[in-house]
Motif scaffolding. Structure first.
Motif, PDB file in Angstrom:
ATOM      1  N   GLY A   9       0.838  -1.201   0.000  1.00 55.91           N
ATOM      2  CA  GLY A   9       0.000   0.000   0.000  1.00 55.91           C
ATOM      3  C   GLY A   9       0.872   1.249   0.000  1.00 55.91           C
ATOM      4  N   TYR A  10       0.378   2.321   0.580  1.00 59.96           N
ATOM      5  CA  TYR A  10       1.109   3.594   0.566  1.00 59.96           C
ATOM      6  C   TYR A  10       2.498   3.419   1.199  1.00 59.96           C
ATOM      7  CZ  TYR A  10      -2.964   6.159  -1.062  1.00 59.96           C
ATOM      8  OH  TYR A  10      -3.998   6.618  -1.828  1.00 59.96           O
ATOM      9  N   VAL A  11       2.558   2.728   2.330  1.00 59.54           N
ATOM     10  CA  VAL A  11       3.850   2.578   3.011  1.00 59.54           C
ATOM     11  C   VAL A  11       4.702   1.495   2.359  1.00 59.54           C
ATOM     12  CG1 VAL A  11       4.919   1.820   5.171  1.00 59.54           C
ATOM     13  CG2 VAL A  11       3.097   3.499   5.214  1.00 59.54           C
ATOM     14  N   ASP A  30       1.752  -8.859  -2.001  1.00 55.00           N
ATOM     15  CA  ASP A  30       0.414  -8.369  -1.654  1.00 55.00           C
ATOM     16  C   ASP A  30      -0.604  -9.455  -1.966  1.00 55.00           C
ATOM     17  OD1 ASP A  30      -0.523  -5.192  -1.092  1.00 55.00           O
ATOM     18  OD2 ASP A  30      -2.129  -6.604  -1.636  1.00 55.00           O
ATOM     19  N   LYS A  35      -3.588  -5.790  -8.056  1.00 53.10           N
ATOM     20  CA  LYS A  35      -2.564  -4.783  -7.741  1.00 53.10           C
ATOM     21  C   LYS A  35      -1.177  -5.303  -8.117  1.00 53.10           C
ATOM     22  CE  LYS A  35      -2.743  -1.964  -3.861  1.00 53.10           C
ATOM     23  NZ  LYS A  35      -2.568  -1.606  -2.452  1.00 53.10           N
ATOM     24  N   LEU A  84       1.461  -3.693   6.749  1.00 51.22           N
ATOM     25  CA  LEU A  84       0.071  -4.152   6.624  1.00 51.22           C
ATOM     26  C   LEU A  84      -0.893  -3.171   7.291  1.00 51.22           C
ATOM     27  CD1 LEU A  84       1.089  -7.772   7.451  1.00 51.22           C
ATOM     28  CD2 LEU A  84      -0.092  -7.093   5.334  1.00 51.22           C
ATOM     29  N   THR A  86      -3.512  -1.547   9.784  1.00 56.46           N
ATOM     30  CA  THR A  86      -3.878  -1.690  11.204  1.00 56.46           C
ATOM     31  C   THR A  86      -5.084  -0.775  11.463  1.00 56.46           C
ATOM     32  OG1 THR A  86      -2.177  -0.024  11.710  1.00 56.46           O
ATOM     33  CG2 THR A  86      -1.610  -2.334  12.110  1.00 56.46           C
ATOM     34  N   THR A 126       1.944   0.823  11.865  1.00 60.94           N
ATOM     35  CA  THR A 126       1.794   1.517  13.146  1.00 60.94           C
ATOM     36  C   THR A 126       1.029   0.590  14.084  1.00 60.94           C
ATOM     37  OG1 THR A 126       1.773   3.620  11.992  1.00 60.94           O
ATOM     38  CG2 THR A 126       0.887   3.606  14.240  1.00 60.94           C
ATOM     39  N   GLU A 157       7.158   3.950  10.668  1.00 60.65           N
ATOM     40  CA  GLU A 157       7.387   4.773   9.478  1.00 60.65           C
ATOM     41  C   GLU A 157       6.790   6.159   9.693  1.00 60.65           C
ATOM     42  OE1 GLU A 157       9.206   4.310   6.671  1.00 60.65           O
ATOM     43  OE2 GLU A 157       8.642   6.411   6.547  1.00 60.65           O
ATOM     44  N   GLU A 161       2.199  11.091   3.224  1.00 60.37           N
ATOM     45  CA  GLU A 161       1.659  10.943   1.874  1.00 60.37           C
ATOM     46  C   GLU A 161       1.765  12.296   1.185  1.00 60.37           C
ATOM     47  OE1 GLU A 161      -2.257   9.170   1.870  1.00 60.37           O
ATOM     48  OE2 GLU A 161      -1.563   7.561   3.168  1.00 60.37           O
ATOM     49  N   CYS A 269      -4.054   8.055   9.070  1.00 60.65           N
ATOM     50  CA  CYS A 269      -3.193   7.909  10.253  1.00 60.65           C
ATOM     51  C   CYS A 269      -3.661   8.682  11.488  1.00 60.65           C
ATOM     52  CB  CYS A 269      -1.767   8.311   9.894  1.00 60.65           C
ATOM     53  SG  CYS A 269      -1.020   7.179   8.718  1.00 60.65           S
ATOM     54  N   LYS A 272      -6.988   7.614  13.378  1.00 61.05           N
ATOM     55  CA  LYS A 272      -6.937   6.253  13.956  1.00 61.05           C
ATOM     56  C   LYS A 272      -5.823   6.143  14.999  1.00 61.05           C
ATOM     57  CE  LYS A 272      -4.090   3.363  10.906  1.00 61.05           C
ATOM     58  NZ  LYS A 272      -2.902   3.245  11.717  1.00 61.05           N
ATOM     59  N   ARG A 337      -9.152   8.493   2.729  1.00 54.66           N
ATOM     60  CA  ARG A 337      -9.532   7.884   4.004  1.00 54.66           C
ATOM     61  C   ARG A 337      -9.686   8.980   5.060  1.00 54.66           C
ATOM     62  NH1 ARG A 337      -5.106   3.051   4.120  1.00 54.66           N
ATOM     63  NH2 ARG A 337      -3.835   4.658   3.148  1.00 54.66           N
TER      64      ARG A 337
HETATM   65  N1  LIG Z   1      -0.292   5.874   4.824  1.00 52.14           N
HETATM   66  C1  LIG Z   1       0.586   6.542   5.555  1.00 52.14           C
HETATM   67  O1  LIG Z   1       0.860   7.717   5.319  1.00 52.14           O
HETATM   68  C2  LIG Z   1       1.288   5.876   6.705  1.00 52.14           C
HETATM   69  C3  LIG Z   1       2.411   6.502   7.286  1.00 52.14           C
HETATM   70  C4  LIG Z   1       3.054   5.863   8.339  1.00 52.14           C
HETATM   71  C5  LIG Z   1       2.582   4.648   8.811  1.00 52.14           C
HETATM   72  N2  LIG Z   1       1.476   4.080   8.236  1.00 52.14           N
HETATM   73  C6  LIG Z   1       1.038   2.770   8.758  1.00 52.14           C
HETATM   74  O2  LIG Z   1       1.496   1.763   7.860  1.00 52.14           O
HETATM   75  C7  LIG Z   1       0.547   0.687   7.796  1.00 52.14           C
HETATM   76  C8  LIG Z   1       0.109   0.486   6.356  1.00 52.14           C
HETATM   77  O3  LIG Z   1      -0.561   1.655   5.928  1.00 52.14           O
HETATM   78  P1  LIG Z   1      -0.881   1.937   4.379  1.00 52.14           P
HETATM   79  O4  LIG Z   1      -1.472   3.299   4.317  1.00 52.14           O
HETATM   80  O5  LIG Z   1       0.288   1.607   3.559  1.00 52.14           O
HETATM   81  O6  LIG Z   1      -2.026   0.824   4.139  1.00 52.14           O
HETATM   82  P2  LIG Z   1      -2.714   0.434   2.757  1.00 52.14           P
HETATM   83  O7  LIG Z   1      -4.097   0.056   3.108  1.00 52.14           O
HETATM   84  O8  LIG Z   1      -2.457   1.484   1.735  1.00 52.14           O
HETATM   85  O9  LIG Z   1      -1.901  -0.865   2.296  1.00 52.14           O
HETATM   86  C9  LIG Z   1      -1.967  -2.104   2.889  1.00 52.14           C
HETATM   87  C10 LIG Z   1      -1.690  -3.180   1.845  1.00 52.14           C
HETATM   88  O10 LIG Z   1      -1.599  -4.450   2.500  1.00 52.14           O
HETATM   89  C11 LIG Z   1      -2.194  -5.412   1.671  1.00 52.14           C
HETATM   90  N3  LIG Z   1      -2.512  -6.613   2.450  1.00 52.14           N
HETATM   91  C12 LIG Z   1      -3.536  -6.834   3.295  1.00 52.14           C
HETATM   92  N4  LIG Z   1      -3.445  -8.082   3.845  1.00 52.14           N
HETATM   93  C13 LIG Z   1      -2.318  -8.636   3.335  1.00 52.14           C
HETATM   94  C14 LIG Z   1      -1.672  -9.902   3.506  1.00 52.14           C
HETATM   95  N5  LIG Z   1      -2.170 -10.814   4.337  1.00 52.14           N
HETATM   96  N6  LIG Z   1      -0.548 -10.146   2.812  1.00 52.14           N
HETATM   97  C15 LIG Z   1      -0.040  -9.220   1.945  1.00 52.14           C
HETATM   98  N7  LIG Z   1      -0.606  -7.999   1.756  1.00 52.14           N
HETATM   99  C16 LIG Z   1      -1.728  -7.716   2.434  1.00 52.14           C
HETATM  100  C17 LIG Z   1      -3.389  -4.706   1.073  1.00 52.14           C
HETATM  101  O11 LIG Z   1      -3.859  -5.360  -0.097  1.00 52.14           O
HETATM  102  C18 LIG Z   1      -2.784  -3.315   0.802  1.00 52.14           C
HETATM  103  O12 LIG Z   1      -2.226  -3.254  -0.496  1.00 52.14           O
HETATM  104  C19 LIG Z   1      -0.578   1.075   8.738  1.00 52.14           C
HETATM  105  O13 LIG Z   1      -0.320   0.510  10.006  1.00 52.14           O
HETATM  106  C20 LIG Z   1      -0.457   2.578   8.820  1.00 52.14           C
HETATM  107  O14 LIG Z   1      -0.969   3.101  10.023  1.00 52.14           O
HETATM  108  C21 LIG Z   1       0.834   4.655   7.197  1.00 52.14           C
END
Ligand SMILES: NC(=O)c1ccc[n+]([C@@H]2O[C@H](COP(=O)([O-])OP(=O)(O)OC[C@H]3O[C@@H](n4cnc5c(N)ncnc54)[C@H](O)[C@@H]3O)[C@@H](O)[C@H]2O)c1
Length: 452
Positions: A9-11, A30, A35, A84, A86, A126, A157, A161, A269, A272, A337
């Protein structure tokens, strides 16, 4: 080094691409087949500045691979990152099921290779305090041997974004939570190329690393809620929050960032993470009062613009038409989100306002959430045709210097509610607009909101 990233995903995607850009061999995993197929072809699933070029380069150089097979990544990596989701559960606590299920699968694979391999399992998601211990226990339950064929590291992390590539390539600090000197050394080597300018790699215990991430996000969210309260007070006393912001932020102890008043914070983020930290505190019998206030202020602030609209029209909005500029939770992302813009739109729809919206990048992601409840315009000006008002909800650069004459010509009346304080209030008056913003002269004091 050989790296696996679980969750693209984003991270996860930014981390994978940036590690590859630094010369590492990266396998991204993933569960989303479509994707993975898209990414293999170099198609971006998200909008994030500068990421696409790096994705293409590293695919071409074969340093970056995408797979749906966790085992394939485990076979080919010494460090496995968990990036992943959270998400909050019904109680506001972080749902750890994604993290713990993948940890169990990794444990099964390690259990089947007990002697031959050593892997570092890194929590980049997180996660609440104590999760590194839980991940370690889950791995051990499946037969993997802590310290022998795996160690767990907490590596929160901090990327933003919209500026994620830059943040990842030049982090202000790297936080590594681990009690294993072996894992700590390997992780330090991985990150050294990212901190050549001397930014610190901070090695600490797992729990401190986990709290650091939540405390950082909660503090930033608190600054925003604090300034929103200041802005609402400015409205009452006839002060200008823009001037106050500069006056306050010039103090080096305070700093200039994260002091912008507006329609509250959103995104995947802050809401939540503040909620999850509050739940952790409650579970420990601690009443973390400031966090509760941060959330309450934010909830009210998201409706600030809608209340201004209601006040302006004397409460009767049925049949009015509104253009909304901006759907993403902030500029330079397509992420919607917890977007304040969506909250504003829902408020308008409740008052039976017809909404036409435009966002430079977040149209598809918004349509997936808001469906046909609103109309989507092809560009900012198309959204304005025949509307009674314009609401600005995201601070995209292209909204900062629009053609005001053209705007006036398109709207039924020249009326703007600006949730991001983009324009000079005096100039807007000279241009012939009725212009409301947040915490600046001309804003509506908004009694229904203030007495809630
Ligand atoms: N988005 C941000 O700016 C940011 C910044 C810092 C920390 N975080 C934290 O990082 C974590 C991920 O956030 P995100 O925004 O990247 O989430 P996201 O929803 O964009 O990405 C999560 C990815 O995980 C995949 N996934 C789900 N179950 C899976 C599995 N069993 N095996 C493999 N892949 C699987 C999903 O298909 C998705 O592509 C969260 O805990 C978030 O709080 C996010």
């Amino acid at each position: 080094m050989k790296i696996g990233i679980v969750g693209t995903g984003y991270v996860g995607l930014v981390s994978g691409v940036c590690f590859a850009e630094m010369g590492n061999d990266v396998w991204c995993v993933d569960v989303n087949d479509a994707k993975v197929a898209d990414l293999r072809r170099g198609h971006m699933p998200i909008y994030e500045p500068d990421l696409e070029v790096l994705l293409h380069r590293n695919l071409r150089e074969r340093r970056l691979r995408f797979t749906t097979s966790l085992n394939e990544a485990l076979e080919n990596s010494e460090i496995i990152f968990l990036a992943l989701p959270t998400p909050p559960n019904a109680d506001g606590e972080a749902d750890l099921s994604y993290v713990l299920e993948v940890a169990a699968d990794i444990g099964i694979w390690l259990g089947a290779h007990p002697e031959a391999v050593y892997r570092i399992v890194v929590n980049k998601s997180t996660v609440p305090v104590g999760t590194a211990d839980q991940v370690q226990a889950v791995l051990a339950e499946q037969g993997a041997r802590p310290g022998v064929n795996f160690d767990v590291v907490s590596n929160p992390e901090f990327l933003r974004e919209g500026a994620a590539v830059d943040d990842f390539m030049k982090p202000e600090r790297i936080v590594l939570g681990t009690s294993s000197p072996r894992a700590g050394d390997i992780m330090k080597r991985l990150y050294e190329p990212f901190v050549r300018q001397g930014n610190p790699i901070l090695i600490m215990d797992e729990r401190s690393a986990e709290v650091t991430k939540y405390a950082a996000n909660a503090f930033l969210a608190a600054r925003i809620s604090f300034m929103n309260e200041v802005a609402n007070l400015c409205d009452r006393v006839g002060a200008n929050v823009d001037k106050v912001r500069i006056g306050v932020g010039s103090d080096r102890r305070i700093g200039r960032h994260f002091l912008y008043a507006g329609i509250g914070f959103g995104g995947s983020c802050f809401p939540k993470d503040v909620q999850a930290l509050l739940r952790t505190a409650r579970r420990e019998g601690y009443d973390f009062k400031i966090l509760q206030a941060v959330l309450e202020v934010n909830k009210k602030q998201r409706m600030r613009l809608v209340h201004q609209v209601r006040s302006h029209f004397g409460g009767n909005l049925r049949g009015k038409r509104a253009a909304v500029w901006g759907l993403a939770f902030k500029a330079n992302t397509d992420d919607v989100r917890e977007s304040p813009a969506h909250a504003v739109i829902r408020g308008l729809l409740e008052s039976e306002v017809q909404v036409t919206a435009f966002d430079p990048e977040a149209m598809t992601t918004s349509q997936a959430v808001l469906g046909e409840s609103i109309t989507y315009a092809k560009n900012a000006y198309e959204a304005l045709s025949g509307v009674d008002m314009l609401l600005i909800c995201t601070e995209w650069p292209e909204f900062r210097r629009p053609d005001f004459q053209r705007i006036r010509g398109l709207m039924r009346q020249p009326l703007i509610f600006d949730g991001r304080n983009l324009y000079n209030t005096q100039r807007m008056e000279e241009r012939g607009f009725e212009y409301y913003s947040i915490g600046r002269p001309g804003s509506i004091r908004d009694e229904p909101f203030l007495t809630q």
